[in-house]
Design a protein around this motif. Sequence first.
Motif, PDB file in Angstrom:
ATOM      1  N   GLN A 206       0.820  -1.213   0.000  1.00 54.08           N
ATOM      2  CA  GLN A 206       0.000   0.000   0.000  1.00 54.08           C
ATOM      3  C   GLN A 206       0.857   1.268   0.000  1.00 54.08           C
ATOM      4  O   GLN A 206       0.365   2.339   0.291  1.00 54.08           O
ATOM      5  CB  GLN A 206      -0.908   0.003   1.232  1.00 54.08           C
ATOM      6  N   VAL A 207       2.131   1.103  -0.360  1.00 52.36           N
ATOM      7  CA  VAL A 207       3.081   2.207  -0.240  1.00 52.36           C
ATOM      8  C   VAL A 207       3.769   2.515  -1.562  1.00 52.36           C
ATOM      9  O   VAL A 207       4.145   1.607  -2.313  1.00 52.36           O
ATOM     10  CB  VAL A 207       4.151   1.877   0.833  1.00 52.36           C
ATOM     11  N   ALA A 208       3.934   3.819  -1.810  1.00 53.62           N
ATOM     12  CA  ALA A 208       4.787   4.315  -2.893  1.00 53.62           C
ATOM     13  C   ALA A 208       5.948   5.038  -2.225  1.00 53.62           C
ATOM     14  O   ALA A 208       5.812   5.599  -1.137  1.00 53.62           O
ATOM     15  CB  ALA A 208       4.025   5.279  -3.792  1.00 53.62           C
ATOM     16  N   PHE A 209       7.084   5.022  -2.873  1.00 52.38           N
ATOM     17  CA  PHE A 209       8.233   5.771  -2.374  1.00 52.38           C
ATOM     18  C   PHE A 209       8.866   6.508  -3.534  1.00 52.38           C
ATOM     19  O   PHE A 209       9.005   5.962  -4.627  1.00 52.38           O
ATOM     20  CB  PHE A 209       9.266   4.864  -1.699  1.00 52.38           C
ATOM     21  N   VAL A 210       9.244   7.770  -3.280  1.00 55.66           N
ATOM     22  CA  VAL A 210       9.847   8.618  -4.296  1.00 55.66           C
ATOM     23  C   VAL A 210      11.290   8.902  -3.899  1.00 55.66           C
ATOM     24  O   VAL A 210      11.542   9.463  -2.832  1.00 55.66           O
ATOM     25  CB  VAL A 210       9.085   9.953  -4.446  1.00 55.66           C
ATOM     26  N   GLY A 211      12.213   8.505  -4.756  1.00 53.75           N
ATOM     27  CA  GLY A 211      13.624   8.704  -4.458  1.00 53.75           C
ATOM     28  C   GLY A 211      14.402   9.171  -5.670  1.00 53.75           C
ATOM     29  O   GLY A 211      13.852   9.355  -6.763  1.00 53.75           O
ATOM     30  N   ASN A 212      15.699   9.340  -5.455  1.00 56.84           N
ATOM     31  CA  ASN A 212      16.547   9.806  -6.552  1.00 56.84           C
ATOM     32  C   ASN A 212      17.952   9.231  -6.534  1.00 56.84           C
ATOM     33  O   ASN A 212      18.691   9.419  -7.498  1.00 56.84           O
ATOM     34  CB  ASN A 212      16.660  11.337  -6.517  1.00 56.84           C
ATOM     35  N   ASP A 213      18.354   8.541  -5.459  1.00 53.14           N
ATOM     36  CA  ASP A 213      19.748   8.118  -5.388  1.00 53.14           C
ATOM     37  C   ASP A 213      19.859   6.757  -4.715  1.00 53.14           C
ATOM     38  O   ASP A 213      18.872   6.212  -4.209  1.00 53.14           O
ATOM     39  CB  ASP A 213      20.581   9.167  -4.645  1.00 53.14           C
ATOM     40  N   ILE A 214      21.074   6.231  -4.678  1.00 50.63           N
ATOM     41  CA  ILE A 214      21.271   4.851  -4.227  1.00 50.63           C
ATOM     42  C   ILE A 214      20.890   4.623  -2.768  1.00 50.63           C
ATOM     43  O   ILE A 214      20.538   3.503  -2.407  1.00 50.63           O
ATOM     44  CB  ILE A 214      22.714   4.366  -4.508  1.00 50.63           C
ATOM     45  N   ASN A 215      20.915   5.663  -1.948  1.00 49.33           N
ATOM     46  CA  ASN A 215      20.489   5.469  -0.554  1.00 49.33           C
ATOM     47  C   ASN A 215      18.974   5.271  -0.440  1.00 49.33           C
ATOM     48  O   ASN A 215      18.471   4.921   0.620  1.00 49.33           O
ATOM     49  CB  ASN A 215      20.957   6.606   0.348  1.00 49.33           C
ATOM     50  N   ASP A 216      18.254   5.464  -1.540  1.00 49.07           N
ATOM     51  CA  ASP A 216      16.814   5.220  -1.575  1.00 49.07           C
ATOM     52  C   ASP A 216      16.459   3.805  -2.031  1.00 49.07           C
ATOM     53  O   ASP A 216      15.295   3.404  -1.961  1.00 49.07           O
ATOM     54  CB  ASP A 216      16.122   6.234  -2.500  1.00 49.07           C
ATOM     55  N   LEU A 217      17.445   3.063  -2.519  1.00 46.87           N
ATOM     56  CA  LEU A 217      17.174   1.720  -3.050  1.00 46.87           C
ATOM     57  C   LEU A 217      16.479   0.788  -2.053  1.00 46.87           C
ATOM     58  O   LEU A 217      15.562   0.060  -2.454  1.00 46.87           O
ATOM     59  CB  LEU A 217      18.453   1.069  -3.573  1.00 46.87           C
ATOM     60  N   PRO A 218      16.861   0.767  -0.774  1.00 48.74           N
ATOM     61  CA  PRO A 218      16.152  -0.132   0.141  1.00 48.74           C
ATOM     62  C   PRO A 218      14.642   0.128   0.184  1.00 48.74           C
ATOM     63  O   PRO A 218      13.860  -0.821   0.315  1.00 48.74           O
ATOM     64  CB  PRO A 218      16.803   0.152   1.499  1.00 48.74           C
ATOM     65  N   CYS A 219      14.228   1.383   0.050  1.00 49.85           N
ATOM     66  CA  CYS A 219      12.795   1.697   0.027  1.00 49.85           C
ATOM     67  C   CYS A 219      12.199   1.435  -1.351  1.00 49.85           C
ATOM     68  O   CYS A 219      11.103   0.874  -1.470  1.00 49.85           O
ATOM     69  CB  CYS A 219      12.558   3.155   0.427  1.00 49.85           C
ATOM     70  N   LEU A 220      12.909   1.837  -2.381  1.00 51.72           N
ATOM     71  CA  LEU A 220      12.391   1.663  -3.743  1.00 51.72           C
ATOM     72  C   LEU A 220      12.175   0.194  -4.089  1.00 51.72           C
ATOM     73  O   LEU A 220      11.256  -0.145  -4.832  1.00 51.72           O
ATOM     74  CB  LEU A 220      13.340   2.308  -4.761  1.00 51.72           C
ATOM     75  N   THR A 221      13.007  -0.680  -3.547  1.00 53.09           N
ATOM     76  CA  THR A 221      12.913  -2.099  -3.900  1.00 53.09           C
ATOM     77  C   THR A 221      11.941  -2.890  -3.033  1.00 53.09           C
ATOM     78  O   THR A 221      11.721  -4.070  -3.292  1.00 53.09           O
ATOM     79  CB  THR A 221      14.301  -2.764  -3.847  1.00 53.09           C
TER      80      THR A 221
ATOM     81  N   VAL B 205       8.708  -1.436  -1.904  1.00 48.72           N
ATOM     82  CA  VAL B 205       7.340  -0.918  -1.956  1.00 48.72           C
ATOM     83  C   VAL B 205       6.638  -1.360  -3.237  1.00 48.72           C
ATOM     84  O   VAL B 205       7.269  -1.785  -4.199  1.00 48.72           O
ATOM     85  CB  VAL B 205       7.309   0.629  -1.848  1.00 48.72           C
ATOM     86  N   ARG B 206       5.315  -1.212  -3.240  1.00 51.52           N
ATOM     87  CA  ARG B 206       4.500  -1.580  -4.399  1.00 51.52           C
ATOM     88  C   ARG B 206       4.760  -0.660  -5.593  1.00 51.52           C
ATOM     89  O   ARG B 206       4.799  -1.106  -6.732  1.00 51.52           O
ATOM     90  CB  ARG B 206       3.028  -1.529  -4.006  1.00 51.52           C
ATOM     91  N   LEU B 207       4.929   0.650  -5.307  1.00 52.08           N
ATOM     92  CA  LEU B 207       5.096   1.614  -6.392  1.00 52.08           C
ATOM     93  C   LEU B 207       6.352   2.464  -6.180  1.00 52.08           C
ATOM     94  O   LEU B 207       6.309   3.512  -5.549  1.00 52.08           O
ATOM     95  CB  LEU B 207       3.850   2.506  -6.507  1.00 52.08           C
ATOM     96  N   PRO B 208       7.487   2.010  -6.714  1.00 49.84           N
ATOM     97  CA  PRO B 208       8.710   2.801  -6.637  1.00 49.84           C
ATOM     98  C   PRO B 208       8.713   3.878  -7.727  1.00 49.84           C
ATOM     99  O   PRO B 208       8.442   3.591  -8.893  1.00 49.84           O
ATOM    100  CB  PRO B 208       9.822   1.765  -6.871  1.00 49.84           C
ATOM    101  N   ILE B 209       9.009   5.108  -7.311  1.00 48.15           N
ATOM    102  CA  ILE B 209       8.998   6.262  -8.215  1.00 48.15           C
ATOM    103  C   ILE B 209      10.344   6.970  -8.103  1.00 48.15           C
ATOM    104  O   ILE B 209      10.855   7.146  -6.997  1.00 48.15           O
ATOM    105  CB  ILE B 209       7.867   7.241  -7.834  1.00 48.15           C
ATOM    106  N   VAL B 210      10.883   7.392  -9.232  1.00 51.54           N
ATOM    107  CA  VAL B 210      12.104   8.204  -9.220  1.00 51.54           C
ATOM    108  C   VAL B 210      11.861   9.470 -10.027  1.00 51.54           C
ATOM    109  O   VAL B 210      10.990   9.516 -10.892  1.00 51.54           O
ATOM    110  CB  VAL B 210      13.337   7.444  -9.769  1.00 51.54           C
ATOM    111  N   VAL B 211      12.663  10.488  -9.720  1.00 46.20           N
ATOM    112  CA  VAL B 211      12.578  11.750 -10.455  1.00 46.20           C
ATOM    113  C   VAL B 211      13.374  11.627 -11.756  1.00 46.20           C
ATOM    114  O   VAL B 211      14.218  10.739 -11.907  1.00 46.20           O
ATOM    115  CB  VAL B 211      13.072  12.932  -9.596  1.00 46.20           C
ATOM    116  N   ALA B 212      13.113  12.526 -12.675  1.00 45.81           N
ATOM    117  CA  ALA B 212      13.714  12.469 -14.005  1.00 45.81           C
ATOM    118  C   ALA B 212      15.239  12.418 -13.966  1.00 45.81           C
ATOM    119  O   ALA B 212      15.859  11.709 -14.764  1.00 45.81           O
ATOM    120  CB  ALA B 212      13.247  13.660 -14.834  1.00 45.81           C
ATOM    121  N   ASP B 213      15.834  13.169 -13.051  1.00 49.77           N
ATOM    122  CA  ASP B 213      17.292  13.228 -12.983  1.00 49.77           C
ATOM    123  C   ASP B 213      17.872  12.323 -11.899  1.00 49.77           C
ATOM    124  O   ASP B 213      18.932  12.596 -11.344  1.00 49.77           O
ATOM    125  CB  ASP B 213      17.774  14.668 -12.809  1.00 49.77           C
TER     126      ASP B 213
END
Length: 162
Positions: free
Chosen positions: A101-116, A118-126
Amino acid sequence: MLDSLIRGIRLIGFDFDGVFTDNMVYVFEYGREAVRCSRADGIGLSQLKKLGLHLIIISTESNPVVSVRARKVGIPCVQGVSDKRAALESIIKEHDLTLDQVAFVGNDINDLPCLTCVRLPIVVADAHPDVIPHALYRTTALGGDGAVREICDLFARVLASA
């Protein structure tokens, strides 16, 4: 497919630097720092709160600018976090939710534990190239330059049509 994923999301976690900001920092001679954020984010985040979504900022950095911006846009934040996934899982538990039930928005490698996890991993364009393959959605806007608002508008559009 994206619309159905969004309809199942109840909490969105955001990194701060590089998501709410353009990943740049102004450092003044006595150590004070300043960052650049988009004013448009506040309205978008308000829409999501009205739709009943839980929002949280999780930052590795301990910096007063994170707290000040979080207060301004009315979102809780946790900072100085060495294990973002553990912090996210604690928040999920507080809200009686699951990772599905979670999305996470990140941009760098320290966000990978959350991005990998959650149901909906989101990253910014850059985002850093190493995190892009892990995202199910990548914004067209850059971090700090409309990416948060783009995500808010996307969620609001999908949830309003449900």
